[in-house]
Each structure stands twice: as C-alpha cells, then as structure tokens.
Design a protein around this motif. Structure first.
Motif, mmCIF file in Angstrom:
data_model
loop_
_atom_site.group_PDB
_atom_site.id
_atom_site.type_symbol
_atom_site.label_atom_id
_atom_site.label_comp_id
_atom_site.label_asym_id
_atom_site.label_seq_id
_atom_site.Cartn_x
_atom_site.Cartn_y
_atom_site.Cartn_z
ATOM 1 N N ALA A 114 0.830 -1.200 0.000
ATOM 2 C CA ALA A 114 0.000 0.000 0.000
ATOM 3 C C ALA A 114 0.867 1.254 0.000
ATOM 4 C CB ALA A 114 -0.932 -0.008 1.206
ATOM 5 N N GLU A 115 1.982 1.237 0.731
ATOM 6 C CA GLU A 115 2.874 2.401 0.777
ATOM 7 C C GLU A 115 3.563 2.618 -0.572
ATOM 8 O OE1 GLU A 115 3.238 4.701 3.185
ATOM 9 O OE2 GLU A 115 1.540 3.647 4.104
ATOM 10 N N ILE A 116 3.908 1.533 -1.263
ATOM 11 C CA ILE A 116 4.511 1.670 -2.595
ATOM 12 C C ILE A 116 3.504 2.280 -3.565
ATOM 13 C CG2 ILE A 116 5.419 0.382 -4.588
ATOM 14 C CD1 ILE A 116 6.617 -1.610 -2.566
ATOM 15 N N MET A 117 2.255 1.840 -3.478
ATOM 16 C CA MET A 117 1.220 2.400 -4.350
ATOM 17 C C MET A 117 0.970 3.868 -4.026
ATOM 18 S SD MET A 117 0.410 0.049 -6.500
ATOM 19 C CE MET A 117 -1.058 0.763 -7.228
ATOM 20 N N LYS A 118 1.010 4.222 -2.753
ATOM 21 C CA LYS A 118 0.871 5.631 -2.367
ATOM 22 C C LYS A 118 1.989 6.468 -2.980
ATOM 23 C CE LYS A 118 -1.391 5.115 2.158
ATOM 24 N NZ LYS A 118 -1.208 5.349 3.606
ATOM 25 N N GLU A 119 3.212 5.932 -2.948
ATOM 26 C CA GLU A 119 4.348 6.654 -3.525
ATOM 27 C C GLU A 119 4.173 6.836 -5.028
ATOM 28 O OE1 GLU A 119 9.208 6.156 -4.073
ATOM 29 O OE2 GLU A 119 8.105 4.799 -2.743
ATOM 30 N N LEU A 120 3.679 5.796 -5.709
ATOM 31 C CA LEU A 120 3.466 5.879 -7.143
ATOM 32 C C LEU A 120 2.474 6.988 -7.488
ATOM 33 C CD1 LEU A 120 3.769 4.727 -10.041
ATOM 34 C CD2 LEU A 120 1.930 3.109 -9.476
ATOM 35 N N TYR A 121 1.424 7.113 -6.686
ATOM 36 C CA TYR A 121 0.374 8.095 -6.980
ATOM 37 C C TYR A 121 0.629 9.464 -6.343
ATOM 38 C CZ TYR A 121 -2.885 5.052 -9.457
ATOM 39 O OH TYR A 121 -3.485 4.250 -10.397
ATOM 40 N N SER A 122 1.704 9.596 -5.569
ATOM 41 C CA SER A 122 1.935 10.856 -4.853
ATOM 42 C C SER A 122 2.047 12.073 -5.772
ATOM 43 C CB SER A 122 3.177 10.748 -3.967
ATOM 44 O OG SER A 122 4.337 10.481 -4.737
#
Length: 451
Positions: A181-189
């Motif tokens: 979930a944190e990696i996906m958050k970084e991708l969409y940041s």
C-alpha cells in the motif's frame, strides 16, 4: 519506478502515458502487433484529447515504450498493471479470461517480488482468482517468489481522461499488505500534490467501489430520463425540474441531464455485471434491473418520435422515402467510442422503418462503419453537408459544434424545418420563434407529433 501496463486499450494507454508523464519508466504491452507498431510510430488507436501529445513527448524522452514481449516487460518491472478487457458474457457476467490469462503469464515469467495490479474493472473476488492463477504457475515452475495483488479501479471519463488521471477526484487502492500500500501511495503521490484523496481499503471493497459508483450514476441517468418522459406527459419542463432538484445539496446537478440513454464501455457493462454478481449471491437486484430496462427503452424513444411525426401508415417500412440527418454517433462527446452507443439502436431502428440515414460525427465515423457499413452515409468534416434535402435532423450526441449552429443554414438545407433533439441542446421557445418544429425530451414540443 519501473512499471509495465498490460493492455493498450483506453484504460491501459491513458494510465501508462500518465505514469510516464510523472517520471516513471513505463512499458506498455499488447498482443496486437499492428497496434504496438503503430504506437511506436506515433499512431494513437483511440481519440482522447491531449493523449497524442503526451504519448509523443514521453516516447521521445525515453520514459514510455511499447512492446509485444510481455515476459521481458514483467521481468523489468516492479509493478505490473493488468488493463485488458473484461467484456460482458451472454449472461451479463464479466469475462475474466484475458485478466486471468495475463495473470498466468506473469506467473510464468516473474523472477522476483512483483506487485500485480488489477486496473481493469473486475467483479468482487477477482483478486483472489488472479492470486491463484499466479501461484499456480509458480507452483508448476517449482519456485517460491513473493508477490502481492492490488485492486486499483479506474474512474476515468472518456473525453476528460487525462485530467481525471492527473488530477483525480480520488484514487482507490485495495491492498492487504501495508508495504505494498505504501509503494502504491508513492506511485500516486505526484497526482496528490493539491489534495490527498487516496483511499486505502481492503481488496474486495475496492473491487465493489467501482461497480457501485457506476451503478449509482447509471441509476441517476435512468431516473432523470423517466422524470423527463413524465414531464412531457404532464406538460412540465424537465429543464426547470433539473434546476429545482439539482440545487438540493444532497443531490447536485451532475448526471441529471435527460437524453437518449447511457452507453459506453462502463455503465452498461458494469450494471450487467453487478446484477449478475448479485444473482450469484442469491440476491435479486430489482433496482438495477429496472435501471437497465429503462435505459434500453430510452434508446428507442427518438425513432418513435420521428415515426409519430411522419405518420405510421401501417406499411412495413413507413419511413421509406424519408431521409433523416443525424448529428452525433459516439456515445458521448470528446470520444470516438461507439460501445453501447444509443446511436446504434436509434439508427438501426430508423433503417428498419425504411428511412435513409446520413450521419455526421467529428471523431466516430471510423468506428461507426464497423456497425453500419455502407448502409448509411457518413461525414466527419462538415456537419451541414448531410442536411441537404433531408426531411429532418436528429441530434444524438451533444458535441460542442452542435450547440450553437447556423439555424438559417439548417432551415435552408432541410426539406422542412424539423429537429428531433435527443440531448435538449436548444430552447423550445427560441426554436418556435425562428420557425422550427422542435421535439426534445421532457419539454413541450413546438409542433404536433401527429401529422
């Protein structure tokens, strides 16, 4: 990040291009060699405002590439987005063969930790099936590799997809692993700089969210179409009604425009799929069944108005000898998408009634030929070309160029000044002033439908 997007249809190509625009290295994969070759040469297979420029820029700068080699793309990428089609089956259920086929291919070729993202619109429980498909291939290979499956439904409006992706209302992430979930958050940041509307939830809730959102919007459209039909019977004005109810903050104005029915790649398919999902759970989703029935009936309303105007003489082809000019073929403006377009039902009915049909659309002529072939006449250049000696004009899609036309020119070209407006583009009082018989939806006509 290194990303591959599998499927270069509407969702995949827009997503891959926008991820590249935010600095990621993106490989777009498709089995269609001609499409991939075209993309490498700058040929964009769909019409979406702004997409061509972004594809050209990111390709030139080396962040965006296209291939048919799925194995190589998966090996090079941390995140693999599955964005292939999920067409409805005969029973309305979403066909997952392409999604699961890609999942198996990923399992055959992955060599390390991977995040596998369902970007396609898929029924609740699909992530479990994707996980099983990938794991099955790993077991066959006799290897133990870690991977996570994520649900990340898209909420793109055709005609505004670039803005929707770059400045989203919300991004929904369904994940069962905090690290992923944190990696996906970084991708969409990069897309969350102004307002952070990224919502993380469990996978099944994320899968349901997309269907629930589209079903709600489809319900609003069908509800308003029924209100429009009732307004017409009661001599009320649906435009005034829309203003009255839209001003209620609990309701709002969006998706309350009456018309000839919803179409496209999402609403019809997703309503059917959610009805089917409910049936599989033993639940009779009566409301959505009615939404679908109302929509199918609405698509048949305009040709019946035309038939009523010219008179049903009891012949098998009562509109024989009549020419109907049509403005608009795509299911909505700013796209060339003809999937489930109301124009298909409307024009087929007009042809069945014996009418000759000429149609104009700024972008959808190529797609329309797949449905009508040479049975109608087409124009994509000048909307007035098709009007000469036509018996009536029918408006199906609300392209901007139709909103403020040269009415004097229209009247001079038509055999008689009559317009059937399936999108309520003009004001009836104004049309009466300038001498048109004008029939819209949910408003008093300027002429009688009985001739």
């Amino acid at each position: 990040m290194r990303i591959c997007v599998i499927g270069t249809g509407y969702v995949g190509l827009v997503a891959g291009t926008c991820f590249a625009e935010s600095g990621n290295n993106v490989i777009c994969v498709d089995v269609d060699e001609a499409k991939i070759e075209g993309l490498r040469n700058g040929v964009i297979p769909i019409y979406e405002p702004g997409l061509k420029e972004l594809v050209h820029r990111n390709s030139a700068e080396g962040r965006l590439s296209f291939t048919t080699d799925l194995a190589a793309a998966v090996k090079e990428s941390l995140i693999s987005f599955i964005a292939v089609g999920t067409p409805p089956g005969e029973d309305g259920s979403a066909d997952l063969k392409h999604v699961l086929g890609v999942a198996r291919e990923i399992g055959r070729h992955m060599e390390g930790f991977k995040i596998i993202v369902d970007k396609s619109t898929v029924p609740v429980g699909t992530a479990d099936k994707v996980r099983q498909a990938v794991q099955g291939e790993l077991d066959r290979r006799g290897v133990s590799l870690e991977f996570d499956v994520v649900s990340n439904p898209e909420f793109l409006k055709e005609g505004a997809a670039i803005d929707d992706f770059m400045k989203p209302d919300r991004v929904v992430i369904g994940a069962d692993n905090v690290r992923t979930a944190e990696i996906m958050k970084e991708l969409y940041s990069p897309f969350m700089r102004k307002t952070n509307r990224l919502i993380v939830m469990d996978i099944r809730s994320a899968e349901m969210t997309k269907y629930a959102a589209n079903a709600m919007l489809a319900t609003r459209i069908s509800f308003m179409n029924q209100i429009a039909n009732l307004c017409e019977l009661m001599n009320a004005d649906v435009s005034a009604v829309r203003e009255g109810i839209g001003s209620d903050s609990r309701i709002g104005y969006d998706f309350l425009f009456p018309g000839v029915g919803y179409g496209g790649s999402c609403f019809p398919k997703d309503v059917k799929a959610l009805i089917k999902t409910a049936e599989e759970c033993g639940y009779d989703f009566l409301l959505l069944k009615s939404v679908e029935q109302v929509n199918e009936r609405q698509k048949r309303l305009l040709p019946e108005k035309i038939l009523g105007y010219f008179g049903n003489n009891g012949a098998s082809r009562p509109l024989a000898g009549k020419t109907i000019a049509v403005w608009g073929l795509s299911f909505k403006p700013r796209t060339d998408d003809m999937r489930e377009a109301p124009s298909i039902v409307i024009i087929e009915r007009l042809l069945e009634l014996g009418a000759t049909v000429r149609a104009h659309d700024p972008e959808a002529v190529r797609e329309a030929r797949k449905f009508f072939g040479d049975r109608i006449t087409y124009s994509s250049s000048n909307q007035y070309d098709i009007l000469a000696e036509a018996d009536a004009l029918a408006i199906i899609t609300e392209w901007n160029e139709y909103r403020n036309p040269d009415f004097e020119r229209i009247r001079a070209l038509l055999r008689q000044p009559v317009i059937f407006d399936g999108r309520n583009l003009y004001k009836p009082a104004r049309m009466q002033e300038i001498g048109f018989e004008y029939f819209s939806l949910g408003r008093t006509p300027t002429g009688s439908v009985e001739k």
